[in-house]
Motif scaffolding. Structure first.
Motif, short mmCIF file in Angstrom:
data_model
loop_
_atom_site.label_atom_id
_atom_site.label_comp_id
_atom_site.label_asym_id
_atom_site.label_seq_id
_atom_site.Cartn_x
_atom_site.Cartn_y
_atom_site.Cartn_z
N GLN A 55 18.59 -30.41 113.06
CA GLN A 55 18.60 -31.60 112.22
C GLN A 55 17.61 -31.45 111.07
O GLN A 55 17.93 -31.74 109.90
N LEU A 56 16.43 -30.96 111.38
CA LEU A 56 15.38 -30.74 110.37
C LEU A 56 15.84 -29.74 109.31
O LEU A 56 15.69 -29.97 108.11
N PHE A 57 16.43 -28.63 109.76
CA PHE A 57 16.87 -27.59 108.83
C PHE A 57 17.94 -28.11 107.86
O PHE A 57 17.81 -27.97 106.64
N PHE A 58 18.99 -28.72 108.40
CA PHE A 58 20.10 -29.17 107.55
C PHE A 58 19.67 -30.33 106.64
O PHE A 58 20.15 -30.43 105.51
N LEU A 59 18.77 -31.17 107.12
CA LEU A 59 18.29 -32.28 106.31
C LEU A 59 17.62 -31.76 105.04
O LEU A 59 17.89 -32.23 103.93
N HIS A 60 16.77 -30.76 105.19
CA HIS A 60 16.02 -30.24 104.02
C HIS A 60 16.83 -29.20 103.24
O HIS A 60 16.64 -29.08 102.03
N PHE A 61 17.71 -28.50 103.89
CA PHE A 61 18.60 -27.57 103.20
C PHE A 61 19.49 -28.34 102.23
O PHE A 61 19.54 -28.04 101.03
N GLY A 112 11.15 -22.34 109.61
CA GLY A 112 10.27 -21.28 110.12
C GLY A 112 8.86 -21.78 110.39
O GLY A 112 8.24 -21.39 111.39
N LEU A 113 8.35 -22.64 109.51
CA LEU A 113 7.02 -23.21 109.72
C LEU A 113 7.01 -24.16 110.91
O LEU A 113 6.07 -24.17 111.71
N SER A 114 8.08 -24.94 111.06
CA SER A 114 8.12 -25.97 112.10
C SER A 114 8.22 -25.40 113.51
O SER A 114 7.61 -25.93 114.44
N ILE A 115 8.99 -24.32 113.67
CA ILE A 115 9.15 -23.77 115.03
C ILE A 115 7.86 -23.11 115.53
O ILE A 115 7.73 -22.84 116.73
N HIS A 129 14.69 -23.25 100.93
CA HIS A 129 13.78 -24.36 101.21
C HIS A 129 13.89 -24.79 102.67
O HIS A 129 12.87 -24.95 103.36
N GLY A 130 15.12 -24.97 103.15
CA GLY A 130 15.33 -25.42 104.52
C GLY A 130 14.86 -24.41 105.55
O GLY A 130 14.22 -24.77 106.54
N ILE A 131 15.15 -23.12 105.32
CA ILE A 131 14.78 -22.10 106.30
C ILE A 131 13.28 -21.88 106.33
O ILE A 131 12.70 -21.53 107.37
N THR A 132 12.61 -22.09 105.19
CA THR A 132 11.15 -21.97 105.15
C THR A 132 10.51 -23.07 105.98
O THR A 132 9.60 -22.82 106.79
N LEU A 133 10.98 -24.31 105.79
CA LEU A 133 10.46 -25.42 106.60
C LEU A 133 10.77 -25.22 108.08
O LEU A 133 9.95 -25.51 108.94
#
Length: 307
Positions: A101-107, A162-165, A156-160
């Motif tokens: 959900q986090l990834f697709f939201l920011h992607f 990667g940081l979040s996990i 942008h989404g994959i960077t967030l």
């Protein structure tokens, strides 16, 4: 140095949702369901109208169709789960679903911000360099620009993601919202929270703030340029620019409000998040459509044909 023994292996999160009151939840469910039943088909109609009408083949309409598609995708990330949770006594989301959900939201959110910048470029060339418009904004370049917006959003989404996990979680697995997002997870982190929060802010708040500033500058330049145009051309172009400015404001405003101040709790965050993730995305293409006579006429012909 961080103590790895204090970390908690989180397998799911508990969402507190928009309200704990059952009656309020049912009212909200009916409201959002009605909203989707009206606005979602409208966005699909915009795409079908632009694709099916050869007179709407200009780059501006191509970008508008892509914006409508992006908004449909973006509005499909959090609302389905939110609507289902209105009937759940305990609202939970698995760790993997939370990260997705986090990834697709920011992607998708970043891709839309970049697409708005592309649409600003399109209007700039049309107004300031009209003789070079067909060369600078042809179909091939339009496809490359749209592809770049998706690529930028993905980075942008994959960077967030990667940081979040890699966030070390040791707090209670309770998220005071109806969806899973970066700044909520940061509150549960138990080590290096300020460093991680700063990284997330630089990748999140700064991105949307910079996009907003650049868009405001570009449309200010365009509006100043309009003073040199004839009265008829001025009214038509000003209407388009005003539509763009409204969409930019309703998209970037709530995002800056939520993500621009990561070091403090944001009042009314849930209310703003509802507008940011549910309401505004689906209404953005409508704002353009309601101020554009050509696409309104084409949509009415298409609807009348089937009626």
């Amino acid at each position: 140095e961080m103590d790895h023994e204090n970390y908690t292996v989180v397998t799911e999160f508990i969402l507190l949702g928009l309200s704990q009151n059952h009656e309020v939840q049912m009212i909200l469910f009916l409201f959002f369901l009605l909203f989707y039943m009206i606005i979602l088909p409208g966005n699909i109609l915009i795409i079908l109208t632009i694709q099916g009408d050869s007179q709407l083949g200009s780059p501006m309409y191509f970008f508008l169709a892509n914006l409508a598609f992006l908004d449909i995708c973006y509005s499909s990330v959090t609302p389905p789960k939110m609507l289902a949770d209105f009937f759940s006594h305990q609202k939970t989301i698995s760790y993997s679903a939370c990260m997705a959900q986090l990834f697709f939201l920011h992607f998708l959110g970043a891709a839309e911000a970049f697409l708005l910048m592309v649409m600003a470029y399109d209007r700039y060339v049309a107004i300031c360099k009209p003789l070079h418009y067909n060369r600078l904004v042809n179909r091939g370049i339009c496809c490359v620009l749209v592809g770049a917006t998706w690529g930028g959003g993905f980075i942008h989404g994959i960077t967030l993601f990667g940081l979040s996990i890699h966030l070390p979680l040791c707090g209670p697995n309770i998220l005071d919202n109806f969806f899973c997002d970066v700044h909520q997870l940061v509150k549960l982190a138990c080590a290096n929270t300020y460093i991680v929060e700063l990284l997330l802010f630089l990748n999140n708040g700064v991105v949307i703030i910079m996009c907003f500033i650049l868009l405001l500058i570009s449309y200010t330049v365009l509006l100043l340029k309009l003073w040199t145009q004839s009265s008829k051309a001025k009214n038509k172009v000003a209407s388009t620019c005003v539509s763009h400015i409204i969409v930019v404001s309703v998209m970037c405003g709530p995002a800056i409000y939520i993500y621009g101040l990561p070091f403090q709790a944001v009042p009314k965050e849930k209310v703003v998040a509802v507008f940011h993730t549910v309401i505004f995305p689906l209404t953005n293409p409508m704002i353009y459509t309601l101020r554009n006579k050509e696409i309104k006429d084409s949509m009415w012909k298409r609807v009348s044909k089937y009626i």
